[in-house]
Design an enzyme around this catalytic site. Structure first.
Site, mmCIF file in Angstrom:
data_model
loop_
_atom_site.group_PDB
_atom_site.id
_atom_site.type_symbol
_atom_site.label_atom_id
_atom_site.label_comp_id
_atom_site.label_asym_id
_atom_site.label_seq_id
_atom_site.Cartn_x
_atom_site.Cartn_y
_atom_site.Cartn_z
ATOM 1 N N LYS A 191 -14.352 4.730 -10.758
ATOM 2 C CA LYS A 191 -12.919 4.559 -11.504
ATOM 3 C C LYS A 191 -12.495 3.750 -12.334
ATOM 4 C CE LYS A 191 -12.721 6.766 -8.904
ATOM 5 N NZ LYS A 191 -13.809 7.542 -7.355
ATOM 6 N N HIS A 203 14.533 5.581 -3.849
ATOM 7 C CA HIS A 203 14.576 6.279 -5.161
ATOM 8 C C HIS A 203 14.778 5.794 -6.133
ATOM 9 C CE1 HIS A 203 15.992 9.855 -7.627
ATOM 10 N NE2 HIS A 203 17.272 9.248 -7.325
#
Ligand code: NAI
Length: 462
Positions: free
Chosen positions: A51, A441
């Site tokens: 990673k 959102h």
């Protein structure tokens, strides 16, 4: 002779988590580890270093490919491979020291060396024999070999060698289009290596959702990886630092060769049980070399348990961790449990690929009636604003009850997004439950909600 409630053999994610949970439950615990550092394959030569390299190479790719469109003018990036390796080593160092700290905090004895089991209830490390009421085998796995291919970890490497190459190769052939091959293949492709992946089956990441497989192959090809599927590697010959990979196409038997500076063998892993003396003890193994256990991780020998890559099931660190916690709870007289139907799988490429539960293919094979709700990241404002509009979320739900049966995501932060669906599945939620949950959102998570809406009356932004 030291006396313990539990001795765990192996300090990878399965073993060290088991040791910590057992200590938290008041048991006297030791963990045997022969490697210089704790953390096993995952922390030392697997999940964590890969990673670090995926992150570093992704940054280089972003600077080189995507900054100009954002109005950031910058010279083409130069790669300092030694520094990238040093960054990786630092990340690994911090993680393995963290486990050492946790062992001290939880008063777990680290028995340094390789364990043998001379008799039930006994663990030999070096010249010392330790007694334990319960022994947990968490010895993990090693790279599987392939006939005709000799690994030297220089020219022909496994994931171990691929994480520490002395320099970035010009050409690399990856044998196996599974998780390791595609993650490490992506790292080198981003750093300028010409990477060719040779996969035996007709698709990448076998077992994944077929639509995800197709989208994934298309996006990887666009990133410059060459992908040859339906091809069985026959042999690798190496001379003077160059290798020749011979493969045969399964459909017509035609043979061809590929030249490579480095060959990465990534055709799966096999359980690691060497040197433990399991045969003499009479421990039952499957034909594939996995230790056989019952539903509570007991082997056929009283007091001996096994978890993680060394037993059946997906070879994933988090599956091993869950088993480690659960078996510690069983040993402490509690009711440890692992829900094997809700184990996520993630491929940490860009975009990420994540899945949980059933696929359309597995549901069709089982003759189950289902509905699929799909939403493309192209309809997600946040994804477009972040230049990551490729991919989709697909949720599969029971046709009658609407209960979520599986989910498949390819796209930004897929490896994070999958978990809200995992939690929903743990609670037996319906797609409508997700659809009725307010999602902030603008977030990538809205794509999950939209896919859930698509299981019902329909997504809003599609
Ligand atoms: P894998 O089982 O994921 O993929 C191996 C691939 O090699 C398969 O697609 C197979 O069809 C192919 N193959 C086999 N023989 C071949 C041949 N002769 N020629 C060409 N292709 C051939 O195994 P992989 O990638 O080595 O990973 C090992 C384990 O480690 C897996 O269980 C994986 O889940 C785990 N892992 C998980 C990661 C993650 O969760 N992100 C990262 C790295 C490893």
């Amino acid at each position: 002779m030291a006396q313990y409630d539990v001795i765990v053999i192996g300090a990878g994610p399965g073993g060290y988590v088991c040791a910590i949970r057992a200590a938290q439950l008041g048991l006297k615990v030791a963990c045997v580890e022969g490697r210089e550092t704790l953390g096993g394959t995952c922390l030392n030569i697997g999940c964590i270093p890969s990673k670090a390299l995926l992150h570093a190479s992704h940054m280089a790719h972003e600077v080189g490919e995507n900054f100009a469109a954002l109005g950031i003018k910058i010279a083409a990036p130069k790669i300092d491979w030694a520094q990238m390796q040093a960054f990786k080593a630092e990340v690994v160092g911090q993680n393995v020291k963290g486990v050492e700290f946790l062992f001290k905090k939880n008063k777990i004895d680290w028995l340094k060396g390789w364990a043998e089991l001379p008799a039930p209830g006994q663990v030999k490390v070096g010249d010392e024999i330790h007694q334990a009421k319960h022994i947990v085998l968490a010895t993990g796995s090693e790279a599987a070999s392939l006939p005709g291919v000799t690994v030297d970890e220089v020219n022909v490497v496994t994931s171990t060698g691929a994480l520490s190459l002395p320099k970035i190769p010009k050409t690399m052939v990856v044998i196996g289009g599974g998780v390791i091959g595609l993650e490490l293949g992506s790292v080198y492709a981003r750093l300028g290596t010409k990477v060719t992946v040779v996969e035996f089956l007709d698709t990448l990441i076998p077992g994944a959702d077929a639509e995800v497989q197709r989208t994934f192959a298309r996006l990887l090809k666009r990133q410059g990886l060459e992908i040859i599927t339906g091809a069985a590697v026959q042999s690798v010959e190496t001379a003077r630092g160059k290798s020749k990979v011979l493969y045969q196409l399964r459909k017509d038997g035609k043979e061809a060769t590929l030249d490579a500076d480095v060959v990465l063998l990534a055709t799966g892993r096999r359980p690691y049980t060497k040197g433990l003396g399991l045969e003499a003890l009479g421990v039952k193994l499957s034909p594939r070399g996995q230790i056989e256990t019952d539903a509570q991780w007991r082997t056929n020998i009283p007091g001996l348990y096994a978890i993680g890559d060394v037993i059946a099931g997906p070879m994933l660190a988090h599956k091993a961790e869950d088993e480690g916690m659960a078996v510690a709870e069983v040993i402490a007289g509690q009711h440890g449990h692992v829900n094997y139907g809700v184990i996520p799988g993630v491929v940490y490429t860009a975009p990420e690929v994540a899945s949980v539960g059933e696929t359309e293919e597995s549901l069709k094979a089982a003759g189950r009636a289902y509905k699929a709700g799909k939403f493309s990241f192209m309809g997600n404002g946040r994804a477009r604003a972040s230049q990551v509009g490729e991919g989709f979320v697909k949720i599969l739900a029971d046709k009658e009850t609407d209960r979520i049966l599986g989910a498949h995501i390819i796209g930004p932060a897929a490896g994070e997004l999958i978990h809200e669906i995992c939690v929903a599945m743990e609670f037996g939620a319906a797609a409508e439950d997700l659809a009725r949950t307010c999602h902030a959102h603008p977030t990538y998570s809205e794509a999950v909600r939209e896919a859930a809406l698509a299981c019902g009356e329909g997504a809003i932004h599609a």
